[in-house]
Design an enzyme around this catalytic site. Sequence first.
Site, PDB file in Angstrom:
ATOM      1  N   HIS A  37       0.835  -1.208   0.000  1.00 21.85           N
ATOM      2  CA  HIS A  37       0.000   0.000   0.000  1.00 21.85           C
ATOM      3  C   HIS A  37       0.868   1.255   0.000  1.00 21.85           C
ATOM      4  O   HIS A  37       0.568   2.234  -0.670  1.00 21.85           O
ATOM      5  CB  HIS A  37      -0.870   0.055   1.257  1.00 21.85           C
ATOM      6  CG  HIS A  37      -1.896  -1.022   1.359  1.00 21.85           C
ATOM      7  ND1 HIS A  37      -1.883  -1.974   2.343  1.00 21.85           N
ATOM      8  CD2 HIS A  37      -2.992  -1.275   0.600  1.00 21.85           C
ATOM      9  CE1 HIS A  37      -2.917  -2.771   2.199  1.00 21.85           C
ATOM     10  NE2 HIS A  37      -3.603  -2.386   1.147  1.00 21.85           N
ATOM     11  N   ASP A 152      -3.135  -7.926  -7.214  1.00 23.68           N
ATOM     12  CA  ASP A 152      -4.541  -8.258  -7.471  1.00 23.68           C
ATOM     13  C   ASP A 152      -4.837  -7.982  -8.941  1.00 23.68           C
ATOM     14  O   ASP A 152      -5.659  -7.122  -9.277  1.00 23.68           O
ATOM     15  CB  ASP A 152      -5.443  -7.424  -6.559  1.00 23.68           C
ATOM     16  CG  ASP A 152      -5.161  -7.718  -5.097  1.00 23.68           C
ATOM     17  OD1 ASP A 152      -5.184  -8.894  -4.714  1.00 23.68           O
ATOM     18  OD2 ASP A 152      -4.891  -6.770  -4.342  1.00 23.68           O
ATOM     19  N   GLN A 155      -8.352  -8.080 -10.256  1.00 23.92           N
ATOM     20  CA  GLN A 155      -9.096  -6.902  -9.787  1.00 23.92           C
ATOM     21  C   GLN A 155      -8.823  -5.692 -10.689  1.00 23.92           C
ATOM     22  O   GLN A 155      -9.732  -4.930 -11.018  1.00 23.92           O
ATOM     23  CB  GLN A 155      -8.701  -6.603  -8.336  1.00 23.92           C
ATOM     24  CG  GLN A 155      -9.226  -5.293  -7.798  1.00 23.92           C
ATOM     25  CD  GLN A 155      -9.055  -5.168  -6.296  1.00 23.92           C
ATOM     26  OE1 GLN A 155      -9.833  -5.712  -5.527  1.00 23.92           O
ATOM     27  NE2 GLN A 155      -8.043  -4.439  -5.858  1.00 23.92           N
TER      28      GLN A 155
HETATM   29  O1  PAF Z   1      -7.808  -4.342  -3.023  1.00 20.16           O
HETATM   30  C1  PAF Z   1      -8.471  -4.023  -2.038  1.00 20.16           C
HETATM   31  O2  PAF Z   1      -7.946  -3.799  -0.936  1.00 20.16           O
HETATM   32  C2  PAF Z   1      -9.989  -3.899  -2.140  1.00 20.16           C
HETATM   33  O3  PAF Z   1     -10.494  -4.852  -2.999  1.00 20.16           O
HETATM   34  C3  PAF Z   1     -10.445  -2.489  -2.546  1.00 20.16           C
HETATM   35  C4  PAF Z   1      -9.969  -2.131  -3.949  1.00 20.16           C
HETATM   36  C5  PAF Z   1      -9.942  -1.465  -1.555  1.00 20.16           C
HETATM   37  C6  PAF Z   1     -11.978  -2.406  -2.578  1.00 20.16           C
HETATM   38  O4  PAF Z   1     -12.537  -2.641  -1.315  1.00 20.16           O
END
Ligand code: PAF
Length: 282
Positions: A37, A152, A155
């Site tokens: 992050h 991810d 995603q």
């Molecule tokens: O990747 C994540 O942490 C979650 O899927 C996100 C993008 C914050 C959505 O809740």
Amino acid sequence: MLILFRKEEVTKLIKQTISSKKSIGLVPTMGSLHKGHLSLIKQAIDNNDIVWVSIFINPTQFSNPADLERYPKNLEKDIDLIKSISDKINVFSPNEKEMYDGMPKLKIYDFKNLDVELEGKFRRNHFNGVATIVSKLLNLFKADDVYFGEKDYQQTQIIRQLLKIEKINANIIICPTVREKNGLAFSSRNNLLSNSEREESSIIFKSLTLLKKNFNSLKLELIKKSIIKSIQKNNKFKVEYFEIADSETLQIHKKINPKKSYRAFICVSVNEVRLIDNLLLN
Ligand code: PAF
């Protein structure tokens, strides 16, 4: 540093930012922040005038209530970590009622089969939940750039599709996976592993690199099977999937087309903790 809990307060500030022509970067997270992050946040600071980090554990993306229950929560530590990068970053940490105006409700999307394989096969409606919340956040923040991690990967492809479906005008910025020294991809779920499990989980990235090395072998399928077998020699480890898929469509490969790009995707459940990773193969 601003820490806000209400959408209304955010909307006011965003209006001011837009009228002063400053660019907005959004890093959506579910908290329990780690180096992965932090790399997204640093990238956002480099690119944007104003950076927002949202911290919200989104109930609609969990198909398993036990998984939601044990998802690690650490707001104070998260805020300290963000402050350690810069005290100019803003944090939005709403509760469920604020984000969903009452009952959490899922929106169902047509992701053109991007959600059928890999995670989609094992977590019903997971990506509809992710898209529901990301769409709400982007409508609120009107971000110029939104940041996600390559770990991810599925995603990120889903979000690209979401932006098209909802006609949201934001750039999606994908940052490389950050790994622990032993190769294990940083994930909030790593906190749920014991020290020895965390060490042993280095086999996940090793397996991906071994497959990449053998990508041109005629015995690729056999090699894949033998890698799965060697992971599962550890009886705490269960391979949910280990697949090669088209990087763009995410369909599982049957025959390699040298003109296309492929990725290996893996999910290993370690004592019920699901760890995912992926690697570009060609
Ligand atoms: O990747 C994540 O942490 C979650 O899927 C996100 C993008 C914050 C959505 O809740």
